[in-house]
Design a protein around this motif. Structure first.
Motif, short mmCIF file in Angstrom:
data_model
loop_
_atom_site.label_atom_id
_atom_site.label_comp_id
_atom_site.label_asym_id
_atom_site.label_seq_id
_atom_site.Cartn_x
_atom_site.Cartn_y
_atom_site.Cartn_z
N VAL A 119 1.04 -1.06 -0.03
CA VAL A 119 -0.43 -0.27 0.15
C VAL A 119 1.08 1.04 0.06
CG1 VAL A 119 -1.52 1.00 1.02
CG2 VAL A 119 -2.02 -1.47 1.21
N ALA A 120 0.79 2.19 -0.46
CA ALA A 120 1.26 3.44 -1.28
C ALA A 120 0.72 4.30 -1.05
CB ALA A 120 2.44 3.40 -1.79
N VAL A 121 1.04 6.36 -0.96
CA VAL A 121 -0.15 6.90 -0.62
C VAL A 121 0.78 7.95 -0.97
CG1 VAL A 121 -1.75 8.79 0.61
CG2 VAL A 121 -1.37 6.13 1.11
N ALA A 122 0.00 8.35 -2.21
CA ALA A 122 0.62 9.50 -3.33
C ALA A 122 0.36 11.35 -2.74
CB ALA A 122 0.42 9.22 -4.90
N PHE A 123 0.91 12.25 -3.14
CA PHE A 123 0.36 13.44 -2.69
C PHE A 123 1.29 14.36 -3.78
CE2 PHE A 123 0.41 11.60 1.49
CZ PHE A 123 -0.81 11.70 2.09
N ASP A 124 0.78 14.98 -4.22
CA ASP A 124 1.14 16.14 -5.17
C ASP A 124 2.21 16.41 -4.04
OD1 ASP A 124 -1.43 15.47 -7.04
OD2 ASP A 124 -2.30 17.27 -6.37
N ALA A 125 3.25 16.95 -5.14
CA ALA A 125 4.07 17.95 -4.69
C ALA A 125 4.15 18.90 -5.04
CB ALA A 125 5.85 17.27 -5.47
N LYS A 126 4.52 20.31 -4.05
CA LYS A 126 4.66 21.34 -4.66
C LYS A 126 5.35 21.90 -5.49
CE LYS A 126 4.14 22.80 0.66
NZ LYS A 126 4.49 23.47 1.31
N GLY A 127 4.81 23.38 -6.41
CA GLY A 127 5.42 23.33 -7.00
C GLY A 127 5.10 23.53 -9.00
N PRO A 128 5.09 23.56 -9.95
CA PRO A 128 4.99 23.40 -10.91
C PRO A 128 5.48 21.80 -11.72
CG PRO A 128 6.85 24.79 -11.14
CD PRO A 128 6.67 24.66 -9.86
N GLY A 179 2.11 2.83 8.75
CA GLY A 179 3.19 2.96 8.81
C GLY A 179 3.19 1.99 7.04
N LEU A 180 2.75 3.17 6.41
CA LEU A 180 2.35 3.08 4.40
C LEU A 180 3.63 3.92 4.17
CD1 LEU A 180 -1.65 4.17 4.54
CD2 LEU A 180 0.17 1.19 4.52
N LYS A 181 3.66 3.30 2.92
CA LYS A 181 4.91 3.54 2.30
C LYS A 181 3.97 5.56 1.50
CE LYS A 181 8.45 4.81 -0.22
NZ LYS A 181 9.93 5.32 1.08
N ARG A 182 4.87 6.64 2.45
CA ARG A 182 4.06 7.30 1.47
C ARG A 182 5.11 8.31 0.35
NH1 ARG A 182 5.23 13.27 3.67
NH2 ARG A 182 5.92 12.78 5.99
N LEU A 183 4.40 8.38 -0.91
CA LEU A 183 5.33 8.91 -2.27
C LEU A 183 4.70 10.50 -2.73
CD1 LEU A 183 4.60 5.83 -4.01
CD2 LEU A 183 6.99 6.38 -2.84
N GLU A 184 5.75 11.41 -3.03
CA GLU A 184 5.44 12.46 -4.01
C GLU A 184 6.79 13.12 -4.08
OE1 GLU A 184 4.91 16.04 -0.96
OE2 GLU A 184 5.01 14.41 0.82
N ARG A 185 6.82 13.35 -4.89
CA ARG A 185 7.96 13.44 -6.02
C ARG A 185 8.08 15.48 -6.48
NH1 ARG A 185 11.29 10.00 -9.65
NH2 ARG A 185 13.42 11.85 -10.09
N GLU A 186 9.21 16.24 -6.52
CA GLU A 186 8.48 17.05 -7.36
C GLU A 186 8.69 17.46 -8.78
OE1 GLU A 186 11.96 20.72 -7.65
OE2 GLU A 186 11.36 19.88 -5.81
N PRO A 230 -0.40 18.22 6.63
CA PRO A 230 0.46 17.63 7.03
C PRO A 230 0.04 16.44 8.90
CG PRO A 230 0.49 19.91 7.53
CD PRO A 230 -0.36 19.56 6.59
N LEU A 231 -1.37 16.98 8.66
CA LEU A 231 -2.08 15.86 9.18
C LEU A 231 -2.01 14.40 8.83
CD1 LEU A 231 -4.52 18.25 11.39
CD2 LEU A 231 -2.14 17.27 12.26
N VAL A 232 -2.77 15.44 7.64
CA VAL A 232 -2.95 13.34 6.69
C VAL A 232 -1.72 12.79 6.50
CG1 VAL A 232 -3.66 12.67 3.86
CG2 VAL A 232 -5.34 14.40 5.96
#
Length: 177
Positions: free
Chosen positions: A37-46, A82-89, A72-74
């Motif tokens: 299981v991984a949870v992806a987030f948008d990175a800041k910036g363009p 204990g899940l993998k959190r992913l975000e990439r500029e 930040p709370l999410v």
């Protein structure tokens, strides 16, 4: 989304989004347990899309401050689970989820993508399924396979891009008139 009564921490910080996220995530983990299981987030910036198309999401409203305060709370919740959190500029969460889904598919592994974004229906295949959250807290998760995508949108997954090109997508500032 369904408006809950204002939920706040003892310091007055709103937590409606945290509640909704946690509820949906727990429902998904309970109904569709997985080893990975991984949870992806948008990175800041363009992103790369902004470089290719200057008007990309130009009409999208800024994220409301109460929601910004909850991100930040999410993310902390994801870490606590204990899940993998992913975000990439330079990339959106959708890009990360699509990449993981296609990698799993190539390896012959079933992938389940949890998102309310209709664009992601284009990923659905024999190995990739879409799990859509409901709009209200009492709604169940909707599992879409190839037939489910066609029933919901009127086209098979490989035609979702064409459909969105024809009808436009105001969120991404894509329209054809």
């Amino acid at each position: 989304f369904y408006a809950l009564p204002e939920l706040t921490t003892s310091k007055g910080t709103p937590v409606n989004a945290v509640y909704g996220f946690a509820r949906t995530l727990l429902m998904a983990l309970r109904e569709y347990p997985s080893r990975y299981v991984a949870v992806a987030f948008d990175a800041k910036g363009p992103t790369l899309r902004h470089a290719a198309y200057a008007e990309y999401k130009a009409t999208r409203k800024e994220m409301p401050d109460p929601l910004v305060a909850q991100l930040p709370l999410v993310k902390e919740l994801v870490d606590v689970f204990g899940l993998k959190r992913l975000e990439r500029e330079g990339y959106e969460a959708d890009d990360i989820m699509a990449t993981l889904a296609r990698l799993a598919e190539r390896r012959g592994t079933q992938a389940l993508v949890l998102t309310g974004d209709k664009d992601m229906a284009q990923l659905v295949s024999d190995k990739v399924l879409l799990l859509k959250p409901g709009r209200r807290p009492t709604d169940r998760l909707e599992l879409l396979d190839r037939r489910g995508v066609e029933e919901r949108y009127g086209v098979p997954p490989e035609r979702i891009v064409d459909l969105l090109a024809l009808v436009g997508d105001s969120i991404d500032t894509v329209s054809y008139t």
